[in-house]
Design a protein around this motif. Sequence first.
Motif, PDB file in Angstrom:
ATOM      1  N   GLN A 182      -6.167  -5.396  13.014  1.00  0.00           N
ATOM      2  CA  GLN A 182      -5.333  -4.664  12.058  1.00  0.00           C
ATOM      3  C   GLN A 182      -5.700  -5.178  10.670  1.00  0.00           C
ATOM      4  O   GLN A 182      -5.109  -6.125  10.174  1.00  0.00           O
ATOM      5  CB  GLN A 182      -3.852  -4.929  12.379  1.00  0.00           C
ATOM      6  CG  GLN A 182      -2.874  -4.208  11.501  1.00  0.00           C
ATOM      7  CD  GLN A 182      -2.796  -2.727  11.814  1.00  0.00           C
ATOM      8  OE1 GLN A 182      -3.079  -2.300  12.926  1.00  0.00           O
ATOM      9  NE2 GLN A 182      -2.444  -1.947  10.829  1.00  0.00           N
ATOM     10  N   ILE A 183      -6.707  -4.557  10.038  1.00  0.00           N
ATOM     11  CA  ILE A 183      -7.214  -5.058   8.761  1.00  0.00           C
ATOM     12  C   ILE A 183      -7.460  -3.918   7.779  1.00  0.00           C
ATOM     13  O   ILE A 183      -7.719  -2.784   8.173  1.00  0.00           O
ATOM     14  CB  ILE A 183      -8.526  -5.860   8.938  1.00  0.00           C
ATOM     15  CG1 ILE A 183      -9.563  -5.033   9.709  1.00  0.00           C
ATOM     16  CG2 ILE A 183      -8.250  -7.180   9.626  1.00  0.00           C
ATOM     17  CD1 ILE A 183     -10.913  -5.691   9.860  1.00  0.00           C
ATOM     18  N   GLU A 184      -7.361  -4.242   6.510  1.00  0.00           N
ATOM     19  CA  GLU A 184      -7.700  -3.348   5.401  1.00  0.00           C
ATOM     20  C   GLU A 184      -8.351  -4.209   4.330  1.00  0.00           C
ATOM     21  O   GLU A 184      -8.442  -5.426   4.464  1.00  0.00           O
ATOM     22  CB  GLU A 184      -6.448  -2.652   4.845  1.00  0.00           C
ATOM     23  CG  GLU A 184      -5.803  -1.671   5.801  1.00  0.00           C
ATOM     24  CD  GLU A 184      -6.695  -0.486   6.156  1.00  0.00           C
ATOM     25  OE1 GLU A 184      -7.545  -0.101   5.332  1.00  0.00           O
ATOM     26  OE2 GLU A 184      -6.535   0.049   7.267  1.00  0.00           O
ATOM     27  N   PHE A 185      -8.798  -3.582   3.233  1.00  0.00           N
ATOM     28  CA  PHE A 185      -9.388  -4.339   2.136  1.00  0.00           C
ATOM     29  C   PHE A 185      -8.951  -3.746   0.806  1.00  0.00           C
ATOM     30  O   PHE A 185      -8.540  -2.598   0.728  1.00  0.00           O
ATOM     31  CB  PHE A 185     -10.922  -4.388   2.237  1.00  0.00           C
ATOM     32  CG  PHE A 185     -11.592  -3.042   2.170  1.00  0.00           C
ATOM     33  CD1 PHE A 185     -11.969  -2.490   0.942  1.00  0.00           C
ATOM     34  CD2 PHE A 185     -11.858  -2.314   3.327  1.00  0.00           C
ATOM     35  CE1 PHE A 185     -12.587  -1.253   0.885  1.00  0.00           C
ATOM     36  CE2 PHE A 185     -12.478  -1.086   3.278  1.00  0.00           C
ATOM     37  CZ  PHE A 185     -12.844  -0.547   2.049  1.00  0.00           C
ATOM     38  N   ALA A 200      -0.364  -1.545   3.492  1.00  0.00           N
ATOM     39  CA  ALA A 200      -1.761  -1.922   3.722  1.00  0.00           C
ATOM     40  C   ALA A 200      -2.105  -3.259   3.070  1.00  0.00           C
ATOM     41  O   ALA A 200      -3.029  -3.941   3.511  1.00  0.00           O
ATOM     42  CB  ALA A 200      -2.696  -0.830   3.215  1.00  0.00           C
ATOM     43  N   PHE A 201      -1.368  -3.672   2.033  1.00  0.00           N
ATOM     44  CA  PHE A 201      -1.658  -4.943   1.378  1.00  0.00           C
ATOM     45  C   PHE A 201      -1.551  -6.104   2.367  1.00  0.00           C
ATOM     46  O   PHE A 201      -2.326  -7.046   2.314  1.00  0.00           O
ATOM     47  CB  PHE A 201      -0.708  -5.196   0.210  1.00  0.00           C
ATOM     48  CG  PHE A 201      -1.096  -4.515  -1.067  1.00  0.00           C
ATOM     49  CD1 PHE A 201      -1.854  -3.350  -1.078  1.00  0.00           C
ATOM     50  CD2 PHE A 201      -0.697  -5.031  -2.281  1.00  0.00           C
ATOM     51  CE1 PHE A 201      -2.199  -2.718  -2.258  1.00  0.00           C
ATOM     52  CE2 PHE A 201      -1.037  -4.413  -3.468  1.00  0.00           C
ATOM     53  CZ  PHE A 201      -1.793  -3.262  -3.456  1.00  0.00           C
ATOM     54  N   CYS A 255      -4.625  -6.758   4.261  1.00  0.00           N
ATOM     55  CA  CYS A 255      -5.765  -7.253   3.479  1.00  0.00           C
ATOM     56  C   CYS A 255      -5.765  -8.773   3.412  1.00  0.00           C
ATOM     57  O   CYS A 255      -6.793  -9.386   3.152  1.00  0.00           O
ATOM     58  CB  CYS A 255      -5.707  -6.711   2.046  1.00  0.00           C
ATOM     59  SG  CYS A 255      -5.793  -4.918   1.892  1.00  0.00           S
ATOM     60  N   VAL A 256      -4.613  -9.378   3.631  1.00  0.00           N
ATOM     61  CA  VAL A 256      -4.434 -10.815   3.465  1.00  0.00           C
ATOM     62  C   VAL A 256      -4.546 -11.506   4.818  1.00  0.00           C
ATOM     63  O   VAL A 256      -4.054 -11.008   5.821  1.00  0.00           O
ATOM     64  CB  VAL A 256      -3.070 -11.111   2.813  1.00  0.00           C
ATOM     65  CG1 VAL A 256      -2.841 -12.601   2.651  1.00  0.00           C
ATOM     66  CG2 VAL A 256      -2.977 -10.400   1.461  1.00  0.00           C
ATOM     67  N   VAL A 257      -5.214 -12.664   4.829  1.00  0.00           N
ATOM     68  CA  VAL A 257      -5.453 -13.402   6.068  1.00  0.00           C
ATOM     69  C   VAL A 257      -5.100 -14.877   5.902  1.00  0.00           C
ATOM     70  O   VAL A 257      -4.953 -15.364   4.787  1.00  0.00           O
ATOM     71  CB  VAL A 257      -6.937 -13.289   6.502  1.00  0.00           C
ATOM     72  CG1 VAL A 257      -7.331 -11.844   6.744  1.00  0.00           C
ATOM     73  CG2 VAL A 257      -7.862 -13.923   5.476  1.00  0.00           C
ATOM     74  N   GLY A 302      -6.619 -16.048   2.314  1.00  0.00           N
ATOM     75  CA  GLY A 302      -7.686 -15.279   1.688  1.00  0.00           C
ATOM     76  C   GLY A 302      -7.353 -13.803   1.758  1.00  0.00           C
ATOM     77  O   GLY A 302      -6.270 -13.418   2.209  1.00  0.00           O
ATOM     78  N   PHE A 303      -8.281 -12.985   1.311  1.00  0.00           N
ATOM     79  CA  PHE A 303      -8.091 -11.541   1.383  1.00  0.00           C
ATOM     80  C   PHE A 303      -9.437 -10.857   1.518  1.00  0.00           C
ATOM     81  O   PHE A 303     -10.476 -11.419   1.169  1.00  0.00           O
ATOM     82  CB  PHE A 303      -7.331 -11.012   0.157  1.00  0.00           C
ATOM     83  CG  PHE A 303      -8.022 -11.245  -1.158  1.00  0.00           C
ATOM     84  CD1 PHE A 303      -8.882 -10.298  -1.698  1.00  0.00           C
ATOM     85  CD2 PHE A 303      -7.810 -12.414  -1.862  1.00  0.00           C
ATOM     86  CE1 PHE A 303      -9.527 -10.518  -2.906  1.00  0.00           C
ATOM     87  CE2 PHE A 303      -8.442 -12.649  -3.081  1.00  0.00           C
ATOM     88  CZ  PHE A 303      -9.303 -11.690  -3.596  1.00  0.00           C
TER      89      PHE A 303
END
Length: 181
Positions: A151-154, A25-26, A29-31, A56-57
């Motif tokens: 497809q994103i997480e935080f 999942a990490f 979180c990163v973009v 960024g994240f």
Amino acid sequence: RRFASIVAMWAILPVPAFGALLPPAFMDCVVALGVAQPVIQIGAPTRTQWVTIGTGFFYGFLVKDDPQPEKRQYEIYLVTARHVVEEYRATKAGDLHVRVNAKDVKSPGEDFSVPDSPSPNEGTWFFHPDKNVDIAAVRINFNFLKERGFQIEFFPNDHAAAPRQKMREAGTSAGDAIFIL
């Protein structure tokens, strides 16, 4: 208070002695931050190419706690370096784009824009008052992005800090390798 917790955020995770991979999942979180720029070649049609100017994240600030993790509510922010946003603003016109992972690893990333001049209901970039703190954040409508299939997480702030007691409970000890965000 929220900005202070973003600035102070750090995650300490024990790493097994034989190496480890980041939790899956990490990566979601990163973009990448950047723009699609036209590429002009004589005799060929004009095409666009993604150009990354920073990273960024996604960071989630807990606003409503619940014993059941899936019921917790967060304000989600995109966090990056202040100089990335300021340098982009100084040299480019238009919105900064955020590229996230595609659900299919064989597909190119997907992107959305963060308006530089948002309408009243949209978030805008904000910076730490101390210009020496190189951090910028903008509130993101995370549910909208999830609904669009990104497809994103935080990184949730209530799981990020690792005080000594939490490190002891996790079995972290002197000499262990750790990740620090």
